[in-house]
Design a protein around this motif. Structure first.
Motif, PDB file in Angstrom:
ATOM      1  N   LEU A   1     -12.462  44.532  47.389  1.00  0.00           N
ATOM      2  CA  LEU A   1     -11.706  44.398  48.641  1.00  0.00           C
ATOM      3  C   LEU A   1     -11.339  42.935  48.811  1.00  0.00           C
ATOM      4  CD1 LEU A   1     -14.022  46.551  50.874  1.00  0.00           C
ATOM      5  CD2 LEU A   1     -11.733  47.149  50.163  1.00  0.00           C
ATOM      6  N   HIS A   2     -10.097  42.676  49.192  1.00  0.00           N
ATOM      7  CA  HIS A   2      -9.694  41.283  49.379  1.00  0.00           C
ATOM      8  C   HIS A   2      -8.686  41.193  50.513  1.00  0.00           C
ATOM      9  CE1 HIS A   2      -6.353  42.667  46.848  1.00  0.00           C
ATOM     10  NE2 HIS A   2      -7.286  43.158  46.084  1.00  0.00           N
ATOM     11  N   PRO A   3      -8.845  40.287  51.393  1.00  0.00           N
ATOM     12  CA  PRO A   3     -10.031  39.466  51.669  1.00  0.00           C
ATOM     13  C   PRO A   3     -11.084  40.302  52.374  1.00  0.00           C
ATOM     14  CG  PRO A   3      -8.332  38.979  53.269  1.00  0.00           C
ATOM     15  CD  PRO A   3      -7.733  39.962  52.295  1.00  0.00           C
ATOM     16  N   ASP A   4     -12.295  39.763  52.485  1.00  0.00           N
ATOM     17  CA  ASP A   4     -13.369  40.544  53.108  1.00  0.00           C
ATOM     18  C   ASP A   4     -13.286  40.521  54.635  1.00  0.00           C
ATOM     19  OD1 ASP A   4     -14.069  37.914  53.259  1.00  0.00           O
ATOM     20  OD2 ASP A   4     -16.196  38.226  52.866  1.00  0.00           O
ATOM     21  N   ARG A   5     -12.619  39.528  55.204  1.00  0.00           N
ATOM     22  CA  ARG A   5     -12.387  39.468  56.651  1.00  0.00           C
ATOM     23  C   ARG A   5     -10.889  39.373  56.884  1.00  0.00           C
ATOM     24  NH1 ARG A   5     -16.832  37.495  60.090  1.00  0.00           N
ATOM     25  NH2 ARG A   5     -18.680  37.600  58.784  1.00  0.00           N
ATOM     26  N   VAL A   6     -10.398  40.206  57.787  1.00  0.00           N
ATOM     27  CA  VAL A   6      -8.958  40.303  58.003  1.00  0.00           C
ATOM     28  C   VAL A   6      -8.677  40.324  59.500  1.00  0.00           C
ATOM     29  CG1 VAL A   6      -6.908  41.712  57.563  1.00  0.00           C
ATOM     30  CG2 VAL A   6      -8.767  41.692  55.925  1.00  0.00           C
ATOM     31  N   LYS A   7      -7.624  39.626  59.909  1.00  0.00           N
ATOM     32  CA  LYS A   7      -7.167  39.722  61.292  1.00  0.00           C
ATOM     33  C   LYS A   7      -6.391  41.023  61.452  1.00  0.00           C
ATOM     34  CE  LYS A   7      -6.731  34.802  62.060  1.00  0.00           C
ATOM     35  NZ  LYS A   7      -5.816  33.709  62.395  1.00  0.00           N
ATOM     36  N   ARG A   8      -6.399  41.528  62.672  1.00  0.00           N
ATOM     37  CA  ARG A   8      -5.692  42.772  62.949  1.00  0.00           C
ATOM     38  C   ARG A   8      -4.209  42.607  62.618  1.00  0.00           C
ATOM     39  NH1 ARG A   8      -4.445  45.342  68.681  1.00  0.00           N
ATOM     40  NH2 ARG A   8      -3.721  47.351  67.960  1.00  0.00           N
ATOM     41  N   GLY A   9      -3.692  43.536  61.830  1.00  0.00           N
ATOM     42  CA  GLY A   9      -2.293  43.514  61.449  1.00  0.00           C
ATOM     43  C   GLY A   9      -1.992  42.680  60.211  1.00  0.00           C
ATOM     44  N   ALA A  10      -2.971  41.919  59.718  1.00  0.00           N
ATOM     45  CA  ALA A  10      -2.757  41.114  58.513  1.00  0.00           C
ATOM     46  C   ALA A  10      -2.859  42.007  57.282  1.00  0.00           C
ATOM     47  CB  ALA A  10      -3.783  39.992  58.437  1.00  0.00           C
ATOM     48  N   ARG A  11      -2.465  41.473  56.146  1.00  0.00           N
ATOM     49  CA  ARG A  11      -2.479  42.254  54.915  1.00  0.00           C
ATOM     50  C   ARG A  11      -3.862  42.211  54.266  1.00  0.00           C
ATOM     51  NH1 ARG A  11       2.797  41.844  51.444  1.00  0.00           N
ATOM     52  NH2 ARG A  11       1.852  43.765  50.758  1.00  0.00           N
ATOM     53  N   ALA A  12      -4.282  43.373  53.777  1.00  0.00           N
ATOM     54  CA  ALA A  12      -5.543  43.492  53.044  1.00  0.00           C
ATOM     55  C   ALA A  12      -5.333  44.521  51.947  1.00  0.00           C
ATOM     56  CB  ALA A  12      -6.674  43.925  53.966  1.00  0.00           C
ATOM     57  N   GLY A  13      -6.062  44.350  50.872  1.00  0.00           N
ATOM     58  CA  GLY A  13      -5.892  45.260  49.755  1.00  0.00           C
ATOM     59  C   GLY A  13      -7.204  45.663  49.131  1.00  0.00           C
ATOM     60  N   ILE A  14      -7.133  46.728  48.382  1.00  0.00           N
ATOM     61  CA  ILE A  14      -8.285  47.207  47.622  1.00  0.00           C
ATOM     62  C   ILE A  14      -7.806  47.422  46.189  1.00  0.00           C
ATOM     63  CG2 ILE A  14      -7.878  49.632  48.212  1.00  0.00           C
ATOM     64  CD1 ILE A  14     -10.935  49.990  48.239  1.00  0.00           C
ATOM     65  N   THR A  15      -8.596  46.936  45.254  1.00  0.00           N
ATOM     66  CA  THR A  15      -8.266  47.094  43.844  1.00  0.00           C
ATOM     67  C   THR A  15      -9.341  47.943  43.192  1.00  0.00           C
ATOM     68  OG1 THR A  15      -7.235  44.914  43.786  1.00  0.00           O
ATOM     69  CG2 THR A  15      -7.830  45.885  41.674  1.00  0.00           C
ATOM     70  N   LEU A  16      -8.912  48.991  42.499  1.00  0.00           N
ATOM     71  CA  LEU A  16      -9.819  49.801  41.702  1.00  0.00           C
ATOM     72  C   LEU A  16      -9.558  49.479  40.240  1.00  0.00           C
ATOM     73  CD1 LEU A  16      -9.635  53.340  43.332  1.00  0.00           C
ATOM     74  CD2 LEU A  16     -11.416  51.641  43.574  1.00  0.00           C
ATOM     75  N   ARG A  17     -10.585  49.002  39.564  1.00  0.00           N
ATOM     76  CA  ARG A  17     -10.484  48.762  38.121  1.00  0.00           C
ATOM     77  C   ARG A  17     -11.244  49.878  37.426  1.00  0.00           C
ATOM     78  NH1 ARG A  17     -12.349  42.759  37.558  1.00  0.00           N
ATOM     79  NH2 ARG A  17     -13.966  43.982  36.584  1.00  0.00           N
ATOM     80  N   VAL A  18     -10.522  50.668  36.653  1.00  0.00           N
ATOM     81  CA  VAL A  18     -11.094  51.829  35.979  1.00  0.00           C
ATOM     82  C   VAL A  18     -11.161  51.533  34.485  1.00  0.00           C
ATOM     83  CG1 VAL A  18     -10.896  54.306  35.603  1.00  0.00           C
ATOM     84  CG2 VAL A  18     -10.048  53.309  37.724  1.00  0.00           C
ATOM     85  N   HIS A  19     -12.354  51.658  33.906  1.00  0.00           N
ATOM     86  CA  HIS A  19     -12.566  51.376  32.486  1.00  0.00           C
ATOM     87  C   HIS A  19     -13.142  52.617  31.810  1.00  0.00           C
ATOM     88  CE1 HIS A  19     -15.071  49.826  29.080  1.00  0.00           C
ATOM     89  NE2 HIS A  19     -13.898  49.301  28.798  1.00  0.00           N
TER      90      HIS A  19
END
Length: 139
Positions: free
Chosen positions: A59-77
């Motif tokens: 998860l990036h970033p771990d702290r987010v302001k309301r309405g700001a952009r946040a993402g989750i990355t799944l790395r599958v091996h």
């Protein structure tokens, strides 16, 4: 592996078709019931095994302001020596459900999937559990 509602209904319909075919003496109903049982057995053979992969969730970033952009990355091996067929990764983030369709992976291959997270609600949000699902051709 647990049968879906569709699988259970197919088995119930197959049992009714076979019973009705035996009682009424209709070989067509027996054949249809046997085909339905065969379809469920084939679906269990295809989708019965859990995917054998390593998944890292970031998860990036771990702290987010309301309405700001946040993402989750799944790395599958795929650590195996054989090709891994595609599957679906389902993750819960707060009250939202995130679904990722993971494509087929060659032996030893790794693939990353980036998704944007909803940030419309304030507060701490629990992430997980991440579940890996495999479906058959009939869903």
């Amino acid at each position: 592996m647990r049968l879906t509602r569709r699988g259970v209904c197919t088995l119930v319909a197959a049992a009714l078709l076979i019973a009705l075919g035996l009682v009424a003496g209709y070989p067509l109903l027996l054949a249809l019931g046997a085909i339905a049982v065969g379809a469920v057995v084939a679906a269990l053979a295809v989708a019965g095994r859990a995917p054998r992969v390593d998944v890292i969730r970031e998860l990036h970033p771990d702290r987010v302001k309301r309405g700001a952009r946040a993402g989750i990355t799944l790395r599958v091996h795929n650590p195996g020596t054989r090709r891994q067929t595609g599957f679906t990764a389902v993750d819960r983030v707060g009250g939202f459900t995130l679904t990722v369709a993971v494509r087929s992976l060659a032996a030893g291959a790794e693939q990353s999937y980036l998704n944007e997270l909803p940030t419309s609600r304030r507060g701490k949000h629990e992430v997980g559990p991440l579940r890996l699902r495999r479906a058959d051709a009939f869903g």
